[in-house]
Design a protein around this motif. Structure first.
Motif, PDB file in Angstrom:
ATOM      1  N   ILE A   1      29.417  29.531   1.891  1.00  0.00           N
ATOM      2  CA  ILE A   1      29.107  30.921   2.190  1.00  0.00           C
ATOM      3  C   ILE A   1      27.987  31.367   1.260  1.00  0.00           C
ATOM      4  CG2 ILE A   1      31.470  31.432   2.974  1.00  0.00           C
ATOM      5  CD1 ILE A   1      31.907  32.879   0.260  1.00  0.00           C
ATOM      6  N   THR A   2      27.425  32.524   1.555  1.00  0.00           N
ATOM      7  CA  THR A   2      26.440  33.139   0.671  1.00  0.00           C
ATOM      8  C   THR A   2      26.934  34.533   0.326  1.00  0.00           C
ATOM      9  OG1 THR A   2      24.647  31.875   1.685  1.00  0.00           O
ATOM     10  CG2 THR A   2      24.021  33.838   0.441  1.00  0.00           C
ATOM     11  N   VAL A   3      26.960  34.835  -0.951  1.00  0.00           N
ATOM     12  CA  VAL A   3      27.376  36.154  -1.434  1.00  0.00           C
ATOM     13  C   VAL A   3      26.282  36.662  -2.368  1.00  0.00           C
ATOM     14  CG1 VAL A   3      29.084  37.436  -2.794  1.00  0.00           C
ATOM     15  CG2 VAL A   3      29.831  35.604  -1.248  1.00  0.00           C
ATOM     16  N   GLY A   4      25.732  37.814  -2.066  1.00  0.00           N
ATOM     17  CA  GLY A   4      24.689  38.375  -2.917  1.00  0.00           C
ATOM     18  C   GLY A   4      23.505  37.449  -3.093  1.00  0.00           C
ATOM     19  N   GLY A   5      23.182  36.691  -2.060  1.00  0.00           N
ATOM     20  CA  GLY A   5      22.052  35.772  -2.117  1.00  0.00           C
ATOM     21  C   GLY A   5      22.338  34.460  -2.823  1.00  0.00           C
ATOM     22  N   VAL A   6      23.573  34.256  -3.266  1.00  0.00           N
ATOM     23  CA  VAL A   6      23.949  33.026  -3.974  1.00  0.00           C
ATOM     24  C   VAL A   6      24.741  32.134  -3.021  1.00  0.00           C
ATOM     25  CG1 VAL A   6      25.227  32.070  -5.930  1.00  0.00           C
ATOM     26  CG2 VAL A   6      24.049  34.274  -6.164  1.00  0.00           C
ATOM     27  N   ARG A   7      24.299  30.881  -2.895  1.00  0.00           N
ATOM     28  CA  ARG A   7      25.024  29.912  -2.067  1.00  0.00           C
ATOM     29  C   ARG A   7      26.248  29.424  -2.832  1.00  0.00           C
ATOM     30  NH1 ARG A   7      19.686  26.714  -0.915  1.00  0.00           N
ATOM     31  NH2 ARG A   7      18.882  27.946   0.815  1.00  0.00           N
ATOM     32  N   LEU A   8      27.389  29.389  -2.133  1.00  0.00           N
ATOM     33  CA  LEU A   8      28.645  28.960  -2.737  1.00  0.00           C
ATOM     34  C   LEU A   8      29.291  27.883  -1.884  1.00  0.00           C
ATOM     35  CD1 LEU A   8      30.107  32.504  -3.457  1.00  0.00           C
ATOM     36  CD2 LEU A   8      28.933  31.023  -5.089  1.00  0.00           C
ATOM     37  N   VAL A   9      29.825  26.876  -2.534  1.00  0.00           N
ATOM     38  CA  VAL A   9      30.621  25.851  -1.877  1.00  0.00           C
ATOM     39  C   VAL A   9      32.037  26.028  -2.409  1.00  0.00           C
ATOM     40  CG1 VAL A   9      30.982  23.377  -1.564  1.00  0.00           C
ATOM     41  CG2 VAL A   9      28.646  24.291  -1.686  1.00  0.00           C
TER      42      VAL A   9
ATOM     43  N   MET B   1      34.717  19.268  -7.272  1.00  0.00           N
ATOM     44  CA  MET B   1      33.891  18.163  -6.782  1.00  0.00           C
ATOM     45  C   MET B   1      32.860  17.765  -7.835  1.00  0.00           C
ATOM     46  SD  MET B   1      33.403  19.140  -2.757  1.00  0.00           S
ATOM     47  CE  MET B   1      32.655  20.729  -2.998  1.00  0.00           C
ATOM     48  N   ARG B   2      32.488  16.526  -7.822  1.00  0.00           N
ATOM     49  CA  ARG B   2      31.474  16.015  -8.742  1.00  0.00           C
ATOM     50  C   ARG B   2      30.067  16.305  -8.227  1.00  0.00           C
ATOM     51  NH1 ARG B   2      33.249   9.967  -9.830  1.00  0.00           N
ATOM     52  NH2 ARG B   2      31.589  10.100 -11.389  1.00  0.00           N
ATOM     53  N   SER B   3      29.942  16.492  -6.934  1.00  0.00           N
ATOM     54  CA  SER B   3      28.662  16.749  -6.282  1.00  0.00           C
ATOM     55  C   SER B   3      28.925  17.639  -5.083  1.00  0.00           C
ATOM     56  CB  SER B   3      28.061  15.413  -5.845  1.00  0.00           C
ATOM     57  OG  SER B   3      26.835  15.610  -5.185  1.00  0.00           O
TER      58      SER B   3
ATOM     59  N   HIS C   1      29.675  25.869  -7.126  1.00  0.00           N
ATOM     60  CA  HIS C   1      30.912  25.320  -6.565  1.00  0.00           C
ATOM     61  C   HIS C   1      32.094  26.010  -7.242  1.00  0.00           C
ATOM     62  CE1 HIS C   1      34.154  22.794  -5.407  1.00  0.00           C
ATOM     63  NE2 HIS C   1      34.179  22.097  -6.523  1.00  0.00           N
ATOM     64  N   LEU C   2      32.946  26.632  -6.426  1.00  0.00           N
ATOM     65  CA  LEU C   2      34.141  27.292  -6.929  1.00  0.00           C
ATOM     66  C   LEU C   2      35.355  26.541  -6.399  1.00  0.00           C
ATOM     67  CD1 LEU C   2      33.107  31.009  -6.305  1.00  0.00           C
ATOM     68  CD2 LEU C   2      32.576  29.524  -8.267  1.00  0.00           C
ATOM     69  N   TYR C   3      36.352  26.383  -7.255  1.00  0.00           N
ATOM     70  CA  TYR C   3      37.528  25.598  -6.907  1.00  0.00           C
ATOM     71  C   TYR C   3      38.766  26.153  -7.603  1.00  0.00           C
ATOM     72  CZ  TYR C   3      36.439  23.542 -11.458  1.00  0.00           C
ATOM     73  OH  TYR C   3      36.156  23.363 -12.794  1.00  0.00           O
ATOM     74  N   GLY C   4      39.913  25.589  -7.266  1.00  0.00           N
ATOM     75  CA  GLY C   4      41.181  25.906  -7.911  1.00  0.00           C
ATOM     76  C   GLY C   4      41.815  24.601  -8.363  1.00  0.00           C
ATOM     77  N   HIS C   5      43.097  24.450  -8.090  1.00  0.00           N
ATOM     78  CA  HIS C   5      43.870  23.220  -8.264  1.00  0.00           C
ATOM     79  C   HIS C   5      44.093  22.796  -9.707  1.00  0.00           C
ATOM     80  CE1 HIS C   5      45.760  19.523  -6.971  1.00  0.00           C
ATOM     81  NE2 HIS C   5      44.916  18.812  -7.696  1.00  0.00           N
TER      82      HIS C   5
ATOM     83  N   PRO D   1      34.288  24.259 -17.079  1.00  0.00           N
ATOM     84  CA  PRO D   1      33.242  24.573 -16.102  1.00  0.00           C
ATOM     85  C   PRO D   1      31.955  23.835 -16.428  1.00  0.00           C
ATOM     86  CG  PRO D   1      33.475  26.373 -17.664  1.00  0.00           C
ATOM     87  CD  PRO D   1      34.562  25.360 -17.995  1.00  0.00           C
ATOM     88  N   THR D   2      31.060  23.803 -15.440  1.00  0.00           N
ATOM     89  CA  THR D   2      29.687  23.371 -15.688  1.00  0.00           C
ATOM     90  C   THR D   2      28.814  24.599 -15.485  1.00  0.00           C
ATOM     91  OG1 THR D   2      29.065  22.803 -13.404  1.00  0.00           O
ATOM     92  CG2 THR D   2      30.246  21.104 -14.686  1.00  0.00           C
ATOM     93  N   THR D   3      27.526  24.434 -15.622  1.00  0.00           N
ATOM     94  CA  THR D   3      26.623  25.563 -15.417  1.00  0.00           C
ATOM     95  C   THR D   3      26.649  26.070 -13.981  1.00  0.00           C
ATOM     96  OG1 THR D   3      24.792  24.042 -15.011  1.00  0.00           O
ATOM     97  CG2 THR D   3      25.036  24.889 -17.270  1.00  0.00           C
ATOM     98  N   GLN D   4      27.221  25.264 -13.048  1.00  0.00           N
ATOM     99  CA  GLN D   4      27.223  25.649 -11.638  1.00  0.00           C
ATOM    100  C   GLN D   4      28.580  25.485 -10.955  1.00  0.00           C
ATOM    101  OE1 GLN D   4      22.973  23.610 -11.221  1.00  0.00           O
ATOM    102  NE2 GLN D   4      23.757  24.248  -9.229  1.00  0.00           N
ATOM    103  N   SER D   5      29.648  25.321 -11.728  1.00  0.00           N
ATOM    104  CA  SER D   5      30.960  25.178 -11.092  1.00  0.00           C
ATOM    105  C   SER D   5      32.049  25.698 -12.012  1.00  0.00           C
ATOM    106  CB  SER D   5      31.236  23.715 -10.744  1.00  0.00           C
ATOM    107  OG  SER D   5      31.367  22.928 -11.909  1.00  0.00           O
ATOM    108  N   CYS D   6      33.086  26.270 -11.394  1.00  0.00           N
ATOM    109  CA  CYS D   6      34.220  26.694 -12.218  1.00  0.00           C
ATOM    110  C   CYS D   6      35.470  26.929 -11.393  1.00  0.00           C
ATOM    111  CB  CYS D   6      33.881  27.913 -13.056  1.00  0.00           C
ATOM    112  SG  CYS D   6      33.986  29.494 -12.244  1.00  0.00           S
ATOM    113  N   ASP D   7      36.588  26.875 -12.101  1.00  0.00           N
ATOM    114  CA  ASP D   7      37.918  27.130 -11.575  1.00  0.00           C
ATOM    115  C   ASP D   7      38.091  28.647 -11.451  1.00  0.00           C
ATOM    116  OD1 ASP D   7      40.692  27.402 -11.201  1.00  0.00           O
ATOM    117  OD2 ASP D   7      41.205  25.955 -12.757  1.00  0.00           O
ATOM    118  N   VAL D   8      38.435  29.105 -10.250  1.00  0.00           N
ATOM    119  CA  VAL D   8      38.661  30.545 -10.045  1.00  0.00           C
ATOM    120  C   VAL D   8      40.152  30.875  -9.981  1.00  0.00           C
ATOM    121  CG1 VAL D   8      36.439  30.945  -8.922  1.00  0.00           C
ATOM    122  CG2 VAL D   8      38.456  30.404  -7.517  1.00  0.00           C
ATOM    123  N   GLY D   9      40.998  29.921 -10.350  1.00  0.00           N
ATOM    124  CA  GLY D   9      42.437  30.143 -10.323  1.00  0.00           C
ATOM    125  C   GLY D   9      42.885  31.162 -11.353  1.00  0.00           C
ATOM    126  N   VAL D  10      44.063  31.720 -11.101  1.00  0.00           N
ATOM    127  CA  VAL D  10      44.576  32.783 -11.962  1.00  0.00           C
ATOM    128  C   VAL D  10      44.805  32.321 -13.398  1.00  0.00           C
ATOM    129  CG1 VAL D  10      45.555  34.194 -10.117  1.00  0.00           C
ATOM    130  CG2 VAL D  10      46.949  32.392 -11.162  1.00  0.00           C
TER     131      VAL D  10
END
Length: 191
Positions: free
Chosen positions: A104-112, A118-120, A130-134, A141-150
């Motif tokens: 999806i795209t939110v505020g002009g930012v592409r999100l997976v 994911m590694r890639s 890249h946003l994930y849970g689990h 996190p990395t500069t472009q990915s993070c856990d959004v879980g509670v």
């Protein structure tokens, strides 16, 4: 005047799951207390007009009736990215959409968005996030990915602005980019 809406992200509530309290060190005495606290935290942020992308593991150990009751109490237009504990009782809830992975795209930012880290991912080289849970806040996190879980966000849904603020403090680049840079350096190429 049109009301401005906000998009939120969250994951891993595990409504009804006593074991997650101990497993993740959650500050609740039992599942009923945890469920009520998570509903309050959700509704304190998410308004009925807002959108929320829920990245899996809505409930574990809750009856279908309890899942329906909790779901109905939660504000917002709710989208599900399925997790490993999202069985029939969760999948039959009236989600606005359901996915295993979605871009999806939110505020002009592409999100997976995916329940799993994911590694890639698509468009990583063009700045997609890249946003994930689990992982219940066990993977950094990395500069472009993070856990959004509670467990990573004080038991509440989070906005993209808050995610980007956190990512701005991270030095670790996504593995695909880091490995390509390292291979380029090994071959004498400037990264």
């Amino acid at each position: 005047m049109k009301t401005k809406t906000t998009t939120y992200f969250s994951a891993d509530h595990h409504f009804g799951h006593e074991g997650v309290i101990r497993m993740c060190g959650r500050p609740y005495s039992d599942a009923r207390e945890m469920d009520e606290a998570l509903v309050r935290a959700w509704n304190a942020r998410v308004r009925p007009v807002d959108t929320i992308w829920f990245l899996g593991d809505f409930a574990m150990g809750s009856s279908p009736e309890r899942c329906r009751e909790l779901f109905a109490r939660l504000n917002g237009t709710k989208h599900l990215v399925r997790g490993n504990h999202d069985g029939k009782r969760v999948l039959e809830l009236p989600w606005a959409s359901q996915h295993d992975l979605v871009q999806i795209t939110v505020g002009g930012v592409r999100l997976v968005l995916c329940h799993y880290a994911m590694r890639s991912w698509n468009q990583v080289w063009r700045g997609s996030l890249h946003l994930y849970g689990h992982t219940h806040n066990t993977l950094p996190p990395t500069t472009q990915s993070c856990d959004v879980g509670v467990d990573a966000w004080d038991f509440q849904p989070v906005t993209l602005a808050e995610i980007r603020e956190r990512l701005a403090t991270v030095d670790e680049e996504p593995e695909e980019m880091r490995r390509a840079r390292e291979q380029g350096e090994e071959n004498g190429d400037a990264a």
